[in-house]
Design a protein around this motif. Structure first.
Motif, PDB file in Angstrom:
ATOM      1  N   VAL A  84      69.197  31.290  60.918  1.00  0.00           N
ATOM      2  CA  VAL A  84      68.685  30.963  62.706  1.00  0.00           C
ATOM      3  C   VAL A  84      68.023  29.572  62.234  1.00  0.00           C
ATOM      4  O   VAL A  84      68.290  29.156  61.438  1.00  0.00           O
ATOM      5  CB  VAL A  84      67.981  31.335  63.222  1.00  0.00           C
ATOM      6  N   ASP A  85      68.419  29.006  63.399  1.00  0.00           N
ATOM      7  CA  ASP A  85      68.698  27.770  63.516  1.00  0.00           C
ATOM      8  C   ASP A  85      68.341  27.085  64.799  1.00  0.00           C
ATOM      9  O   ASP A  85      69.540  27.520  65.582  1.00  0.00           O
ATOM     10  CB  ASP A  85      70.303  26.113  63.241  1.00  0.00           C
ATOM     11  N   GLY A  86      67.266  27.409  65.480  1.00  0.00           N
ATOM     12  CA  GLY A  86      66.769  26.833  66.831  1.00  0.00           C
ATOM     13  C   GLY A  86      67.430  27.717  67.539  1.00  0.00           C
ATOM     14  O   GLY A  86      66.649  28.911  66.681  1.00  0.00           O
ATOM     15  N   ASN A  87      67.507  27.761  68.667  1.00  0.00           N
ATOM     16  CA  ASN A  87      68.887  29.316  69.336  1.00  0.00           C
ATOM     17  C   ASN A  87      70.030  29.624  68.584  1.00  0.00           C
ATOM     18  O   ASN A  87      71.050  30.732  69.775  1.00  0.00           O
ATOM     19  CB  ASN A  87      69.153  28.737  70.876  1.00  0.00           C
ATOM     20  N   SER A  88      70.383  28.891  67.273  1.00  0.00           N
ATOM     21  CA  SER A  88      71.912  29.722  67.411  1.00  0.00           C
ATOM     22  C   SER A  88      71.835  30.213  66.035  1.00  0.00           C
ATOM     23  O   SER A  88      70.968  29.927  65.343  1.00  0.00           O
ATOM     24  CB  SER A  88      72.065  28.031  66.906  1.00  0.00           C
ATOM     25  N   LYS A 131      65.079  30.195  58.348  1.00  0.00           N
ATOM     26  CA  LYS A 131      64.886  31.374  58.699  1.00  0.00           C
ATOM     27  C   LYS A 131      66.162  32.102  58.631  1.00  0.00           C
ATOM     28  O   LYS A 131      67.412  31.332  59.647  1.00  0.00           O
ATOM     29  CB  LYS A 131      64.450  30.424  60.506  1.00  0.00           C
ATOM     30  N   ARG A 191      64.201  40.104  62.412  1.00  0.00           N
ATOM     31  CA  ARG A 191      64.105  37.961  62.293  1.00  0.00           C
ATOM     32  C   ARG A 191      62.477  37.899  61.144  1.00  0.00           C
ATOM     33  O   ARG A 191      61.702  37.791  61.578  1.00  0.00           O
ATOM     34  CB  ARG A 191      63.717  37.387  63.083  1.00  0.00           C
TER      35      ARG A 191
END
Length: 117
Positions: free
Chosen positions: A27-31, A60, A90
């Motif tokens: 997970v990278d921000g919303n991506s 994350k 998550r």
């Protein structure tokens, strides 16, 4: 070196969740970046760690378990739109030298998880 592992327990039947497709994403921000997809074995575990060695990094992550398909194949009667289709968890990895174990305890209508050992 650290590693990431998982397993699935079908709490409705009291048996390991065998044959469940599991996908891991970074997970990278919303991506989301797809890392890998595997299937649980007869013991509800993956045959090898999801991450280990140089691939095991702080950050994350998201695990996605295709539970509705598993329950359908197990003969459980589900509605057209199952209450739990894909279970998504998550979580964060803060220590790249630790063992992170993320188990899933699941039935057609509930699930729980924890950081295992």
């Amino acid at each position: 070196m650290g590693r990431l592992t998982t397993h699935v327990l079908d709490t409705a039947s009291g048996k390991p969740g065998a044959g469940i497709e599991v996908s891991l994403y970074k997970v990278d921000g919303n991506s989301l970046s797809h890392v890998m997809t595997t299937t649980t074995n007869h013991d509800g575990r993956t045959d090898s760690p999801l991450l280990e060695g140089a691939e095991f990094q702080r950050g994350k992550y998201q695990l996605q378990f295709n539970t509705a398909e598993y329950f359908k194949k197990s003969g459980v009667s589900l509605t057209d739109i199952p209450f739990l289709d894909d279970v998504v968890i998550r979580f964060g990895i803060d220590d790249d030298n630790a063992h992170y174990h993320v188990p899933l305890l699941v039935s057609p209508y509930s699930f729980s998880t924890y950081r295992g050992s």
